[in-house]
Design a protein around this motif. Structure first.
Motif, short mmCIF file in Angstrom:
data_model
loop_
_atom_site.label_atom_id
_atom_site.label_comp_id
_atom_site.label_asym_id
_atom_site.label_seq_id
_atom_site.Cartn_x
_atom_site.Cartn_y
_atom_site.Cartn_z
N ALA A 34 -9.38 44.02 -31.39
CA ALA A 34 -9.41 42.62 -31.79
C ALA A 34 -8.41 42.43 -32.92
O ALA A 34 -8.30 43.28 -33.81
CB ALA A 34 -10.80 42.21 -32.25
N VAL A 35 -7.65 41.34 -32.84
CA VAL A 35 -6.74 40.98 -33.93
C VAL A 35 -7.23 39.65 -34.50
O VAL A 35 -7.37 38.68 -33.75
CB VAL A 35 -5.29 40.85 -33.42
CG1 VAL A 35 -4.37 40.36 -34.54
CG2 VAL A 35 -4.80 42.19 -32.87
N ASN A 36 -7.55 39.67 -35.77
CA ASN A 36 -8.13 38.49 -36.43
C ASN A 36 -9.34 37.96 -35.65
O ASN A 36 -9.50 36.75 -35.44
CB ASN A 36 -7.07 37.40 -36.61
CG ASN A 36 -5.94 37.90 -37.50
OD1 ASN A 36 -6.18 38.66 -38.45
ND2 ASN A 36 -4.71 37.53 -37.19
N GLN A 37 -10.18 38.91 -35.21
CA GLN A 37 -11.46 38.62 -34.58
C GLN A 37 -11.36 37.99 -33.19
O GLN A 37 -12.34 37.44 -32.68
CB GLN A 37 -12.35 37.76 -35.51
CG GLN A 37 -12.51 38.43 -36.88
CD GLN A 37 -13.50 37.74 -37.81
OE1 GLN A 37 -13.96 36.64 -37.53
NE2 GLN A 37 -13.82 38.41 -38.91
N GLU A 38 -10.17 38.10 -32.58
CA GLU A 38 -10.02 37.69 -31.19
C GLU A 38 -9.57 38.90 -30.39
O GLU A 38 -8.75 39.70 -30.87
CB GLU A 38 -8.96 36.59 -31.04
CG GLU A 38 -9.27 35.29 -31.77
CD GLU A 38 -10.39 34.47 -31.12
OE1 GLU A 38 -10.83 34.84 -30.01
OE2 GLU A 38 -10.81 33.48 -31.74
N TYR A 39 -10.08 39.02 -29.14
CA TYR A 39 -9.67 40.14 -28.30
C TYR A 39 -8.16 40.12 -28.10
O TYR A 39 -7.56 39.05 -27.92
CB TYR A 39 -10.37 40.09 -26.94
CG TYR A 39 -11.81 40.51 -27.05
CD1 TYR A 39 -12.16 41.85 -27.12
CD2 TYR A 39 -12.83 39.54 -27.12
CE1 TYR A 39 -13.50 42.22 -27.25
CE2 TYR A 39 -14.16 39.92 -27.25
CZ TYR A 39 -14.48 41.26 -27.32
OH TYR A 39 -15.79 41.64 -27.46
N ALA A 40 -7.53 41.31 -28.13
CA ALA A 40 -6.08 41.39 -27.98
C ALA A 40 -5.72 42.45 -26.95
O ALA A 40 -6.49 43.38 -26.69
CB ALA A 40 -5.43 41.73 -29.31
#
Lengths: 83, 155, 155, 83
Positions: free
Chosen positions: A56-62
């Motif tokens: 996760a990057v900044n709490q979003e899946y990446a």
């Protein structure tokens, strides 16, 4: 860059969180994972099978192609098992 | 509404609050997940739910928003616990209220299916053989996948 | 378990009783039907549910038995009220508890879908335009029909 | 034979229940419905559209070809609308 580890990734790496300086030439999630592997034997072992690592990057899946920068909060963890 | 908390919740109270004073609602569908005392063939004496504070709330809010975009809901709710839980303890409550029964039932199933593959929780089971991190199940991915793309138009 | 009664029920208590001390259960799915204050474009101030005592219990027991034959349930429940009810009042509660989430969710949807087309209840709505007997809806027949024959093997 | 009526069928026929002697030559649900129609104008009107009449014999749903006898409890009612 802040890197967080959860569940067995946290146990294998040995820390829950680390503050790292991302090299300027690392620009994607995939590149970052490669770079993290080289940090220690524990990192290398924890990240050896990327099919069971979610990012996760900044709490979003990446995904591996997604961009990442030194300002980001990155988290590495196994597939989720809530509910 | 989204809540992530260590403490238990009161199912009757939560479902009552969801529908109170909204007489457009004709049906409330809910799902409660509880801790089982066996996992595969291992006995489980307790489990600890770890999560990623911040991301958990963000992902649950997205799951709820997606449900509300897909179905005409009057109210919805996700409560998920973390910390140490024992067999029989409640882990999660999802609920969807709608004028229409099928919308409530489908949205409820969607909420729990998507939550299972999106919300950053991890279960560490304690049992006979020590601590074991629960592995993600292919069935859960399949259950979530059936809601992708065209499922939204089935209603 | 089947109950047909005039009085209201306590949803939290009923769902707790269903699962208590059975730690094989991993999920409890439930549906609560409530009285709406509009029906089509008519406003509804109250409704009276008439039923056929004896046949009601018999048909509800058959619906429950069919659900338990189709899915591996640990517990199940149907409570249906009769008599005069006002908007917001609970009419019915169905619930299914299983080791497996999908079984509980599907059995819950089945219970309410089948009940709607099999249990001998009739709704008389009171509103602006006097008393109106609610007509059966084609959607309810369709919802029940999707559980016939092959649906049992979807699990 | 005991015959029960529910909902608007009860209102149209004007009674909730009646005790009737089924003629010996009436052996099926369909035959019984024909015979009931002939009992009064109210019966005839209530039973004029059989597509909205459901029949139960001894508390089980029955079809026009199903047998019926003088010992049975028969119920006539509209399509159900519970839940």
């Amino acid at each position: 860059m802040k890197v967080l580890y959860f569940a067995w990734l946290r146990q294998q790496v040995g820390v829950a969180e680390e503050a790292l300086a991302l090299p300027a030439n690392v620009e994607t999630v995939g590149g970052m994972l490669e770079w993290l592997r080289g940090r220690s034997e524990r990192h290398n072992k924890a990240l050896q099978d990327l099919s069971v690592v979610r990012v996760a990057v900044n709490q979003e899946y990446a995904r591996v192609d997604d961009p990442v920068s030194d300002d980001d909060e990155v988290a590495l963890f196994p597939p989720v098992t809530g509910g | 509404m989204i809540r992530v908390q260590r403490e238990d919740f009161d199912v009757g109270l939560e479902l009552d609050s969801l529908a109170r004073d909204n007489h457009v609602i004709g049906g409330i569908a809910s799902f409660i997940g509880t801790v089982r005392d066996i996992a595969g063939d291992r006995s489980v004496s307790a489990m600890t739910l770890e999560h990623y504070p911040g991301m958990t709330e963000k992902q649950l809010a997205k799951v709820e928003a997606e449900a509300r975009a897909r179905w005409p809901l009057e109210a919805s709710l996700i409560i998920h616990r973390y910390g140490r839980l024992e067999p029989g303890d409640r882990i999660v409550l999802v609920a969807a209220a709608s004028a229409h029964r099928q919308a409530a039932l489908e949205a409820c199933a969607f909420l729990i299916d998507w939550l299972k593959t999106k919300a950053p929780f991890w279960k560490l089971e304690e049992g006979d053989t020590g601590g074991t991190w629960v592995e993600a199940r292919a069935e859960d991915d399949a259950a979530a996948a059936r809601w992708s793309s065209d499922a939204a138009t089935q209603e």
